[in-house]
Design a protein around this motif. Structure first.
Motif, PDB file in Angstrom:
ATOM      1  N   GLY A  87      -4.190   1.672   5.491  1.00  9.36           N
ATOM      2  CA  GLY A  87      -3.536   1.878   5.674  1.00  9.36           C
ATOM      3  C   GLY A  87      -3.582   3.236   5.189  1.00  9.36           C
TER       4      GLY A  87
ATOM      5  N   LYS B  62      -1.036  -4.271   4.534  1.00 11.00           N
ATOM      6  CA  LYS B  62      -1.577  -4.412   5.030  1.00 11.00           C
ATOM      7  C   LYS B  62      -3.345  -4.745   3.908  1.00 11.00           C
TER       8      LYS B  62
ATOM      9  N   LYS C 263     -12.533  -4.799   4.063  1.00 16.50           N
ATOM     10  CA  LYS C 263     -12.339  -5.888   5.240  1.00 16.50           C
ATOM     11  C   LYS C 263     -13.185  -5.950   6.217  1.00 16.50           C
TER      12      LYS C 263
ATOM     13  N   HIS D 240       7.020   2.474   4.427  1.00 15.95           N
ATOM     14  CA  HIS D 240       8.094   3.124   5.428  1.00 15.95           C
ATOM     15  C   HIS D 240       7.485   2.149   6.789  1.00 15.95           C
TER      16      HIS D 240
ATOM     17  N   LEU E 123       0.936  -1.108  -0.128  1.00 14.62           N
ATOM     18  CA  LEU E 123      -0.388  -0.173  -0.003  1.00 14.62           C
ATOM     19  C   LEU E 123       1.232   1.429   0.109  1.00 14.62           C
ATOM     20  N   PRO E 124       0.506   2.621  -0.809  1.00 12.36           N
ATOM     21  CA  PRO E 124       1.408   3.743  -0.874  1.00 12.36           C
ATOM     22  C   PRO E 124       1.914   4.142   0.296  1.00 12.36           C
ATOM     23  N   ASN E 125       1.024   4.001   1.282  1.00 12.42           N
ATOM     24  CA  ASN E 125       1.481   4.740   2.197  1.00 12.42           C
ATOM     25  C   ASN E 125       2.182   3.905   3.685  1.00 12.42           C
ATOM     26  N   GLN E 126       2.419   2.594   2.590  1.00 17.03           N
ATOM     27  CA  GLN E 126       3.396   1.936   4.410  1.00 17.03           C
ATOM     28  C   GLN E 126       4.421   1.293   3.669  1.00 17.03           C
TER      29      GLN E 126
ATOM     30  N   PHE F  20       3.961  10.154  -0.310  1.00 11.71           N
ATOM     31  CA  PHE F  20       2.603   9.536   0.785  1.00 11.71           C
ATOM     32  C   PHE F  20       1.209   9.596  -0.082  1.00 11.71           C
TER      33      PHE F  20
ATOM     34  N   PRO G  29      -6.336  -0.765   9.323  1.00 10.07           N
ATOM     35  CA  PRO G  29      -6.320  -1.751   8.797  1.00 10.07           C
ATOM     36  C   PRO G  29      -6.310  -1.948   6.756  1.00 10.07           C
TER      37      PRO G  29
END
Lengths: 407, 274
Positions: free
Chosen positions: B192, A342, B255, A16, A11-14, B92, B190
């Motif tokens: 992100g 995730k 989810k 890091h 996922l893009p925000n993960q 981000f 969950p």
């Protein structure tokens, strides 16, 4: 900010990893606190006489590590200057908000208990210490309570007993809580487990016993003093017992994951067989659990056939392995939970830097601080015994031989 | 109960009895207090989730968001609009678009190069490829993602200082003046959706453009979507477009098994979308 090597869809925000070495160190340090305190309590509350040689040291060790338990958290906060908001404006539904209160309560209990434990010595030293500044220091540490009559000492012991009895659930609470921080995160299948607090608590006890054992034997060797055979044997037995229960639960949790094979097992299996393989199966299981299990087991089962000095060496070496086990376990939980996305479709590689705010150097320096504190304590209070064991050079030339303390 | 003791007869036994009694009382009353406090924590204001005995006036506006994945063309306008509107730092995303490609052998390949900011060019660096290069995909679609603004938010639950909170309209926000930057909410989400902003060192996330919607405007991503794949509005207003869409479509959430009750709902979600 790091950019990690990723594989598959992350996922893009993960891309890091936010919680790294410092968050590995935090449960490691608090765990040693809980374990050391429990060893001390086995003597002070449960009257395990054989642990007397390390009972005071274990208590001071708990304090030394507790003093620095918050530091790894502070260094990784985005805004450490707002850290106290956790107590000023706590959010009652947050497990983390409990930390400030649990920590403060425990620190208070520990400080009072140590003060009571050393009160007789402090009062004695306030008039008999060698130098005037030291006498002033002891006079201040006595907090104006100079009564060391038998009646006063009896009251000290009663209060200490009660505090130790409160301290045991507090120690369990402190570390069970750390496990809860991870175990209650339903977003992360590697963390979410009701067993997490129990496993954290048991491994905490293992690491605390191991640290006391390694330091005791190490210091005695270094100072060329005899090692108390009954004490080390007892520490090894406790370490063995808690290791068995701890590892059994750790493995049961893993087997449970594999057997249930929920939707998340696909990613966890991949994680365990690749990025976590060495730290999990080589360090945590083989080096940290299997080897010390057999080493300690041999020293316990064949107690009569192995020389005491050999058993002490076994204890020292096993203690080091156990410290590796618990560190590896903290690493595998904290980092393992962040090495997959995730999205359940991708992984992140993590390599520890040497320099930097969360690098190896900083982590090592931080972990050295409790030992510096212990050294400072050892210049003020006798680590290993009471008045009777003051090292030469502490007392005024004209002070008579001190009478043994009843503690 | 034991009688008040004079100094002389404070035996160990009576002393311990007293400590035990006081301890037990503290434990029981403390436990009661904490339980009551937890039960009285503010519940969500949505009708149906508020306990019946707590009469609370239903708010006039509860925002909702629908993503129609059958309409998304993967152009990335929404991601660019969001970045421009909210000054989102590089690396981000407050919103992003995922591309799902299915192959005849059952393989699913998911991509979101730079969050889909520049669309989905075939030559994007680090693009995930099927194991068997050269085979033709059997089907594919795009899934825009953003904060789900859950009703039962795990992120607000874990924030130790109360910096994460929910507005009366149901929007989940972060107060950057109070956030300590611990990252616990990032771990607890969950989906992100959250990240630590490297410029402010605080948690950051989609706000549904709260600064715009409170002035009657639409979120930037909704405004810019050329395919009308994003629908935003007041679910409490039966005449709003979103109410009409929710009333006439089968919708799903991401989810759902985690029980977070997302307010962002999806049309045409596939079981392979996690």
């Amino acid at each position: 900010m790091h950019h990690y090597i990723t594989e598959g869809y992350v996922l893009p925000n993960q891309a890091h990893i936010y919680w790294t070495t410092m968050i590995v160190l935090y449960p490691y340090i608090t765990g040693i606190v809980a374990g050391a305190f429990i060893i001390s309590s086995l003597y002070h509350v449960f009257g395990k006489e054989e642990l007397k040689p390390v009972s005071r040291f274990a208590m001071l060790m708990a304090l030394a590590f507790l003093l620095f338990a918050t530091l790894p958290l502070l260094t990784h906060l985005g805004h450490p200057e707002r850290a106290l908001n956790i107590m000023f404006t706590p959010n009652l539904t947050s497990a983390m908000a409990g930390f400030g209160f649990i920590y403060t309560t425990y620190l208070f209990i520990l400080a009072v208990e140590i003060w009571l434990l050393y009160r007789t010595d402090i009062v004695y030293l306030s008039t008999n210490a060698k130098s005037a500044p030291m006498r002033t220091l002891y006079w201040m540490l006595a907090l104006g309570v100079m009564d060391v009559s038998e009646k006063a000492k009896a009251l000290d012991r009663r209060v200490m007993l009660v505090l130790a009895a409160i301290g045991i659930p507090a120690a369990c609470g402190l570390h069970g809580y750390v496990g809860f921080l991870f175990g209650a995160i339903k977003a992360n299948p590697w963390w979410a487990s009701p067993l997490m607090p129990v496993i954290f608590l048991l491994s905490a006890i293992v690491s605390g016993i191991a640290m006391v054992l390694v330091c005791y034997v190490g210091v005695q060797w270094r100072k060329k003093r005899p090692v108390d055979a009954a004490c080390t044997q007892s520490l090894m037995e406790y370490a063995w017992y808690f290791l068995i229960v701890d590892v059994a639960l750790e493995m049961l949790e893993l087997i449970n994951h594999a057997y249930m094979a929920n939707h998340d097992w696909v990613i966890l299996k991949e994680l365990l067989s690749t990025r976590l393989f060495v730290s999990m199966f080589v360090f945590q299981v083989l080096i940290g659990s299997v080897i010390p299990f057999f080493l300690l087991g041999a020293a316990i089962v064949f107690k009569d056939r192995i020389a005491a000095s050999t058993r002490q060496t076994i204890g020292f070496v096993s203690g080091l392995f156990l410290l590796v086990q618990v560190l590896a376990m903290r690493w595998n939980v904290v980092m393992g939970g962040q090495m997959f996305s995730k999205s359940f479709r991708g992984f992140l590689d993590f390599h520890v830097d040497f320099l930097g705010r969360e690098g190896l150097l900083a982590a090592g320096a931080l972990f050295a601080l409790p030992f510096v504190a212990l050294y400072v304590f050892s210049r003020i209070l006798p680590l290993w015994g009471s008045i009777a064991t003051f090292p030469t050079g502490w007392l005024k030339a004209d002070a008579g031989p001190p009478s043994p303390s009843t503690h | 109960m034991t009688q008040p003791l004079s100094d002389g007869d404070l035996t160990r036994r009576s002393f311990l009895e007293r400590v035990a009694t006081t301890g037990a009382q503290t434990f029981i009353f403390g436990g009661l207090f904490v339980t009551t406090a937890l039960m009285r924590l503010p519940q969500d204001a949505t009708p149906g989730t508020t306990p019946a005995k707590r009469k609370k006036r239903a708010p006039e506006v509860i925002y909702g968001f629908v993503v129609d994945t059958t309409k998304c063309i993967g152009c990335g306008s929404c991601v660019r609009a969001c970045k421009a509107e909210n000054n989102v730092p590089d690396g981000f995303c407050r919103t992003w678009v995922e591309e799902y490609t299915f192959y005849p052998n059952g393989e699913v390949v998911v991509n979101s190069p730079k969050g889909g900011e520049n669309g989905f060019p075939d030559d994007a660096p680090d693009r995930n490829q099927p194991a068997e290069i050269g085979q033709l995909p059997s089907r594919g679609f795009f899934v825009p993602k953003l904060c789900n603004h859950c009703i039962d938010t795990p992120c607000i639950q874990v924030c130790p200082v109360g910096a994460s909170y929910k507005t009366p309209e149901g929007v989940v926000l972060v107060d950057p003046q109070r956030c300590v930057g611990c990252g616990y909410c990032v771990q607890a989400c969950p989906f992100g959706s959250r990240f630590l902003n490297p410029e402010t060192n605080t948690a950051d996330k989609c706000t549904w453009c709260y600064h715009r919607i409170t002035k009657g405007l639409k979120p930037a991503c909704v405004e810019c979507c050329p395919a009308e794949a994003r629908i935003f509005g007041n679910v409490n207003d039966p005449n709003s477009e979103i109410s009409r869409i929710l009333a006439t479509n089968r919708v799903q959430v991401l989810k759902s098994y985690l029980g977070t009750n997302p307010r962002t709902r999806y049309i045409g979600l596939d079981s392979d979308v996690i």
